[in-house]
Design a protein around this motif. Structure first.
Motif, PDB file in Angstrom:
ATOM      1  N   UNK A 167       0.818  -1.218   0.000  1.00 28.87           N
ATOM      2  CA  UNK A 167       0.000   0.000   0.000  1.00 28.87           C
ATOM      3  C   UNK A 167       0.851   1.268   0.000  1.00 28.87           C
ATOM      4  N   UNK A 168       2.085   1.172   0.473  1.00 28.96           N
ATOM      5  CA  UNK A 168       2.951   2.353   0.539  1.00 28.96           C
ATOM      6  C   UNK A 168       3.131   2.999  -0.835  1.00 28.96           C
ATOM      7  N   UNK A 169       3.562   2.268  -1.869  1.00 27.75           N
ATOM      8  CA  UNK A 169       3.749   2.928  -3.175  1.00 27.75           C
ATOM      9  C   UNK A 169       2.425   3.379  -3.809  1.00 27.75           C
ATOM     10  N   UNK A 170       1.340   2.679  -3.535  1.00 25.81           N
ATOM     11  CA  UNK A 170       0.028   3.093  -4.070  1.00 25.81           C
ATOM     12  C   UNK A 170      -0.355   4.446  -3.484  1.00 25.81           C
ATOM     13  N   UNK A 171      -0.203   4.563  -2.167  1.00 27.56           N
ATOM     14  CA  UNK A 171      -0.536   5.811  -1.474  1.00 27.56           C
ATOM     15  C   UNK A 171       0.343   6.957  -1.984  1.00 27.56           C
ATOM     16  N   UNK A 172       1.651   6.716  -2.034  1.00 26.07           N
ATOM     17  CA  UNK A 172       2.573   7.770  -2.482  1.00 26.07           C
ATOM     18  C   UNK A 172       2.255   8.224  -3.913  1.00 26.07           C
ATOM     19  N   UNK A 173       1.929   7.285  -4.782  1.00 24.90           N
ATOM     20  CA  UNK A 173       1.625   7.622  -6.178  1.00 24.90           C
ATOM     21  C   UNK A 173       0.317   8.403  -6.300  1.00 24.90           C
ATOM     22  N   UNK A 174      -0.602   8.214  -5.358  1.00 23.98           N
ATOM     23  CA  UNK A 174      -1.900   8.888  -5.415  1.00 23.98           C
ATOM     24  C   UNK A 174      -1.878  10.278  -4.777  1.00 23.98           C
ATOM     25  N   UNK A 175      -0.815  10.615  -4.078  1.00 26.39           N
ATOM     26  CA  UNK A 175      -0.725  11.944  -3.463  1.00 26.39           C
ATOM     27  C   UNK A 175      -0.665  13.028  -4.530  1.00 26.39           C
ATOM     28  N   UNK A 176      -1.192  14.208  -4.209  1.00 30.69           N
ATOM     29  CA  UNK A 176      -1.108  15.312  -5.172  1.00 30.69           C
ATOM     30  C   UNK A 176       0.340  15.618  -5.529  1.00 30.69           C
ATOM     31  N   UNK A 177       0.567  15.957  -6.760  1.00 28.75           N
ATOM     32  CA  UNK A 177       1.911  16.314  -7.235  1.00 28.75           C
ATOM     33  C   UNK A 177       2.128  17.791  -6.919  1.00 28.75           C
ATOM     34  N   UNK A 178       2.481  18.051  -5.676  1.00 28.81           N
ATOM     35  CA  UNK A 178       2.648  19.415  -5.191  1.00 28.81           C
ATOM     36  C   UNK A 178       3.868  19.428  -4.282  1.00 28.81           C
ATOM     37  N   UNK A 179       4.749  20.387  -4.469  1.00 31.51           N
ATOM     38  CA  UNK A 179       5.989  20.455  -3.693  1.00 31.51           C
ATOM     39  C   UNK A 179       5.741  20.639  -2.198  1.00 31.51           C
ATOM     40  N   UNK A 180       4.541  21.067  -1.808  1.00 34.01           N
ATOM     41  CA  UNK A 180       4.236  21.277  -0.387  1.00 34.01           C
ATOM     42  C   UNK A 180       3.905  19.982   0.348  1.00 34.01           C
ATOM     43  N   UNK A 181       3.695  18.884  -0.377  1.00 33.33           N
ATOM     44  CA  UNK A 181       3.383  17.606   0.267  1.00 33.33           C
ATOM     45  C   UNK A 181       4.633  17.090   0.974  1.00 33.33           C
ATOM     46  N   UNK A 182       4.470  16.780   2.251  1.00 33.95           N
ATOM     47  CA  UNK A 182       5.546  16.213   3.065  1.00 33.95           C
ATOM     48  C   UNK A 182       5.074  14.850   3.552  1.00 33.95           C
ATOM     49  N   UNK A 183       5.887  13.820   3.384  1.00 32.14           N
ATOM     50  CA  UNK A 183       5.506  12.497   3.869  1.00 32.14           C
ATOM     51  C   UNK A 183       6.382  12.115   5.052  1.00 32.14           C
ATOM     52  N   UNK A 184       5.822  11.280   5.913  1.00 32.76           N
ATOM     53  CA  UNK A 184       6.534  10.794   7.087  1.00 32.76           C
ATOM     54  C   UNK A 184       5.974   9.440   7.486  1.00 32.76           C
ATOM     55  N   UNK A 185       6.744   8.698   8.274  1.00 34.79           N
ATOM     56  CA  UNK A 185       6.295   7.401   8.771  1.00 34.79           C
ATOM     57  C   UNK A 185       5.318   7.616   9.928  1.00 34.79           C
ATOM     58  N   UNK A 186       4.196   6.871   9.895  1.00 41.01           N
ATOM     59  CA  UNK A 186       3.206   6.961  10.960  1.00 41.01           C
ATOM     60  C   UNK A 186       2.374   5.682  10.979  1.00 41.01           C
ATOM     61  N   UNK A 187       2.155   5.108  12.150  1.00 40.66           N
ATOM     62  CA  UNK A 187       1.342   3.901  12.320  1.00 40.66           C
ATOM     63  C   UNK A 187       1.853   2.746  11.463  1.00 40.66           C
ATOM     64  N   UNK A 188       3.134   2.685  11.201  1.00 40.64           N
ATOM     65  CA  UNK A 188       3.681   1.624  10.373  1.00 40.64           C
ATOM     66  C   UNK A 188       3.404   1.820   8.896  1.00 40.64           C
ATOM     67  N   UNK A 189       2.946   2.992   8.543  1.00 39.60           N
ATOM     68  CA  UNK A 189       2.644   3.292   7.147  1.00 39.60           C
ATOM     69  C   UNK A 189       3.246   4.616   6.762  1.00 39.60           C
TER      70      UNK A 189
END
Length: 140
Positions: free
Chosen positions: A10-32
């Protein structure tokens, strides 16, 4: 609800579905993976699904989706009223996932930016708790 580990696929699916915007910041949370914009959480993986933050005027529409529910991370009825678990099927229906992530992102991006948390220093870090004394049995 019993704790369910976030499937690794699910990790790559989620990352690929995020908006393509430089303001998006990702981090590890709840094992995801979780996502923020301007310091404000807007979405993350949890269990077999995705949780999205939505403003009050958009939550009813999200909750009306078949398979959607309030976010209740501990499964004890202590629901997070501002967060919705979208249907698990969205992990395969990526256009729907992308659409809801975009809605969540847009709403969170309109919020005032959160101030970054100050790093912990020796003065602000909690001191470790003292160890408990061992219990002993008394003889007769």
């Amino acid at each position: 609800m019993a704790w369910v580990k976030v499937p690794a696929e699910h990790h790559p699916i989620f990352r690929a579905a995020l908006p393509k915007d430089a303001r998006v910041e990702t981090l590890a949370m709840f094992g995801g993976v979780a996502a923020k914009v301007n310091g404000n959480f807007f979405a993350g993986l949890f269990g077999r699904s995705t949780v999205v933050w939505l403003p009050e005027d958009q939550r009813a529409e999200a909750l009306a989706l078949e398979g959607a529910s309030h976010f209740d991370p501990m499964g004890d009825g202590n629901k997070r009223s501002d967060k919705v678990m979208v249907p698990e099927s969205f992990m395969e229906e990526t256009e729907e996932l992308r659409r809801w992530l975009k809605r969540s992102f847009d709403a969170a991006a309109a919020l005032p930016p959160k101030a970054p948390k100050a790093p912990k220093t020796a003065k602000t870090a909690k001191a470790p708790k003292p160890a408990k004394a061992a219990k002993t049995k008394r003889g007769k």
